[in-house]
Design an enzyme around this catalytic site. Structure first.
Site: not given
Ligand code: AP5
Length: 213
Positions: A13, A88, A122, A155, A166
């Site tokens: 994402k 979410r 990552r 992270r 997660r």
């Molecule tokens: P990346 O692009 O970083 O993936 P992502 O989907 O953004 O993953 P996240 O782990 O950041 O999402 P998340 O939703 O769990 O965490 P968030 O930070 O929002 O890609 C991942 C890896 O793969 C990278 O190394 C990238 O280079 C690689 N990659 C990408 N595409 C690829 C491909 N096609 N092929 C190969 N490799 C690839 O949230 C963290 C925490 O915050 C949550 O757990 C929660 O506690 C809190 N939080 C955030 N938002 C909310 C909300 N709205 N409500 C409540 N709590 C929230």
């Protein structure tokens, strides 16, 4: 244009939303990044959120909703924005709906095992939060960010047991939004497997087919 990028942790994402943000000149609003900034700055909000994030749980809605409400009211969001990681759960989706209609929800799908592998590799920049992967998109210099030279780190919530939690949280709380947005005919599914470029092309095709670009 108002877009939502929805999908499991590690589906890509952030990677795709950052690309889109550059291509469409729209701000990317990543709630995870915003929360991590609060945590690293040691704010009260960050202190409250940290425990949930460390355990792979959702941060309480009142914190997130206020943060997003405030962010989308800023001047740079007048032309639109790209939401990454919000909504979410159903309560967040209802609040978003009240803020105005979304043009498209891009649903990036990926399986649990793929995600666990991706997140193990990552690395993120401590300064600007740019994201890399040791194998799939490595930085030019070991351990350093290409963009700002900041140190890269893993992270804390990318440890396998937290990633699995997660994923469980995602299935329980977030996945129901797929049907919700499907019923509103504003959801397009994009396969999250493939190279970063291939997925980016699929998203471009989707935007074109919807007449958004
Ligand atoms: P990346 O692009 O970083 O993936 P992502 O989907 O953004 O993953 P996240 O782990 O950041 O999402 P998340 O939703 O769990 O965490 P968030 O930070 O929002 O890609 C991942 C890896 O793969 C990278 O190394 C990238 O280079 C690689 N990659 C990408 N595409 C690829 C491909 N096609 N092929 C190969 N490799 C690839 O949230 C963290 C925490 O915050 C949550 O757990 C929660 O506690 C809190 N939080 C955030 N938002 C909310 C909300 N709205 N409500 C409540 N709590 C929230």
């Amino acid at each position: 244009m108002k877009l939502v990028v929805l999908g499991p942790p590690g589906a890509g994402k952030g990677t795709q939303a950052a690309k889109l943000s550059g291509e469409l000149s729209l701000p990317r609003i990543a709630t995870g990044d915003m929360l991590r900034l609060e945590v690293s700055s040691g704010t009260e909000l960050g202190k409250e959120a940290e425990g949930y994030m460390r355990r792979g749980l959702l941060v309480p809605d009142d914190i997130i909703i206020e943060m997003v409400r405030e962010r989308v009211s800023q001047e740079d969001c007048k032309r639109g924005f790209i939401l990454d990681g919000f909504p979410r759960n159903m309560a967040q989706a209802k609040v978003l709906e009240a803020l105005g209609p979304m043009d498209l929800v891009i649903y990036l799908d990926a399986g649990e095992e793929e995600v666990v592998e991706r997140l193990a590799g990552r690395r993120a920049c401590r300064e600007c939060q740019a994201v890399y992967h040791l194998r799939f998109s490595p930085p030019k210099a070991d351990g350093r960010c290409d963009l700002c030279g900041g140190r890269l780190h893993q992270r804390e919530d990318d440890r396998e047991e937290v990633v699995r939690e997660r994923f469980r949280t995602y299935r329980e709380r977030t996945q129901p939004l797929v049907q919700y947005y499907q019923a509103k005919s504003i959801l397009e599914k994009v396969e999250g497997l493939g190279t970063i470029e291939e997925i980016s092309w699929s998203i471009q095709e989707t935007l074109e087919s919807r007449g958004l670009i």
